[in-house]
Design a protein around this motif. Sequence first.
Motif, PDB file in Angstrom:
ATOM      1  N   ASP A  32       0.859  -1.181   0.000  1.00 36.92           N
ATOM      2  CA  ASP A  32       0.000   0.000   0.000  1.00 36.92           C
ATOM      3  C   ASP A  32       0.898   1.235   0.000  1.00 36.92           C
ATOM      4  O   ASP A  32       1.980   1.216   0.593  1.00 36.92           O
ATOM      5  CB  ASP A  32      -0.938   0.031   1.210  1.00 36.92           C
ATOM      6  CG  ASP A  32      -2.121   0.965   0.980  1.00 36.92           C
ATOM      7  OD1 ASP A  32      -3.176   0.488   0.523  1.00 36.92           O
ATOM      8  OD2 ASP A  32      -1.996   2.184   1.246  1.00 36.92           O
ATOM      9  N   LYS A  33       0.444   2.302  -0.640  1.00 33.39           N
ATOM     10  CA  LYS A  33       1.296   3.479  -0.743  1.00 33.39           C
ATOM     11  C   LYS A  33       1.102   4.462   0.410  1.00 33.39           C
ATOM     12  O   LYS A  33       1.874   5.415   0.530  1.00 33.39           O
ATOM     13  CB  LYS A  33       1.060   4.197  -2.070  1.00 33.39           C
ATOM     14  CG  LYS A  33      -0.268   4.910  -2.205  1.00 33.39           C
ATOM     15  CD  LYS A  33      -0.327   5.669  -3.526  1.00 33.39           C
ATOM     16  CE  LYS A  33      -1.615   6.477  -3.657  1.00 33.39           C
ATOM     17  NZ  LYS A  33      -1.645   7.246  -4.931  1.00 33.39           N
ATOM     18  N   LYS A  34       0.112   4.248   1.269  1.00 32.56           N
ATOM     19  CA  LYS A  34      -0.149   5.175   2.376  1.00 32.56           C
ATOM     20  C   LYS A  34       0.520   4.670   3.645  1.00 32.56           C
ATOM     21  O   LYS A  34       0.280   3.545   4.084  1.00 32.56           O
ATOM     22  CB  LYS A  34      -1.649   5.343   2.588  1.00 32.56           C
ATOM     23  CG  LYS A  34      -2.356   6.016   1.420  1.00 32.56           C
ATOM     24  CD  LYS A  34      -3.827   6.230   1.711  1.00 32.56           C
ATOM     25  CE  LYS A  34      -4.531   6.921   0.548  1.00 32.56           C
ATOM     26  NZ  LYS A  34      -5.970   7.109   0.796  1.00 32.56           N
ATOM     27  N   SER A  35       1.301   5.544   4.250  1.00 37.74           N
ATOM     28  CA  SER A  35       2.040   5.129   5.446  1.00 37.74           C
ATOM     29  C   SER A  35       1.113   4.785   6.600  1.00 37.74           C
ATOM     30  O   SER A  35       1.384   3.855   7.363  1.00 37.74           O
ATOM     31  CB  SER A  35       3.023   6.226   5.864  1.00 37.74           C
ATOM     32  OG  SER A  35       2.352   7.437   6.143  1.00 37.74           O
ATOM     33  N   VAL A  36      -0.003   5.501   6.732  1.00 38.21           N
ATOM     34  CA  VAL A  36      -0.901   5.237   7.849  1.00 38.21           C
ATOM     35  C   VAL A  36      -1.544   3.862   7.706  1.00 38.21           C
ATOM     36  O   VAL A  36      -1.747   3.148   8.699  1.00 38.21           O
ATOM     37  CB  VAL A  36      -1.962   6.353   7.986  1.00 38.21           C
ATOM     38  CG1 VAL A  36      -2.966   6.328   6.829  1.00 38.21           C
ATOM     39  CG2 VAL A  36      -2.690   6.258   9.324  1.00 38.21           C
TER      40      VAL A  36
END
Length: 335
Positions: A32-36
């Motif tokens: 996934d590209k979102k850190s959260v």
Amino acid sequence: MSDLRFVDLCAGAGGLALGLEHAGFEPVLLLDKKSVSCDTLRWNRPRWQVLEADLLDFVPTRYQETYDVDLLSAGLPRVKSSATAARAETEAELRLLEATVYLAHAVQPRALLIENVPGLVNAPDFQPIRDFIRKELDHLGYRFRWFVLNAADFGVPQDRKQGVLVALKERYFDAFRPPRPTVRDHLSVGQALFPSMALGGWRDADRWAAQALTVAPTLVGGSDGRGGADLGPTGTKRAWARMGVDGGTVADGVPGPDFVWAPETGRHGMVRITTDQAAILQGFPSDWAFAGKKTARYRQIGHASPPPVARALGLAIRAALGAPGAPAPDYTSGP
């Protein structure tokens, strides 16, 4: 039982991966590209290998384990009709769909699972992308099926229709059957949320739950560039208002003993749901935690695939692949 192996693309908060885990699949890589979202995955399943990267930049040759998997799964960002969204936004979402199919070229899994909007199954606007997918999968020796599932039919207290593509190598396809509903009666919002609504001593919890007799409207995660957390567009907010819920915001906590529920007086007299309650409406187990602040948590939940639906899909794919059945999930145990 020997676990089947899978790679999960655009994994988000882990709804699809969690449901597949409950169906007896073991992830070798989640992307996934979102850190959260990556933080959420690592927080709940420290043993999972999580890669923070954009699918469009992903190079599978750097991760040799991806070449020995039974399933490639993807709960991709929702594609939108060019009539209702900016052209650039629509093209970005379609590129992720194309990238998933191209990755199947390299990985050659026995099965491919893509979950998205129901319109992707048969809407005329999406005929070009369906034609592209058909051509590529035919070339790779897969047979496939499009269909629509509603999460409410799988014990999720939400009217959430999902467009699904399942493709399998030729020798497995005839054994595949789309999952059938697992519940006869839908779980209502009142039934699902009453225990949490009563936690703070709210005296009207019984009265509120008694009239919240339908499933929830579809939770909408919204865009990263748009405002704070709310439960969806105008029509969705009206549906929530009919259950005495203010859909214009998300609460920090459940109502206390002094809150007076008077929906006839407007928004200030309506109850609000929390991010934890939104997760219940999405079918997540109670011990699944979400990283980030309130808006980030709600968006992860709103964009997620409901785990009970993912489990049903995983079991159907597992059966087609000839693997033994998986045990029932334990929604009370920790990671």
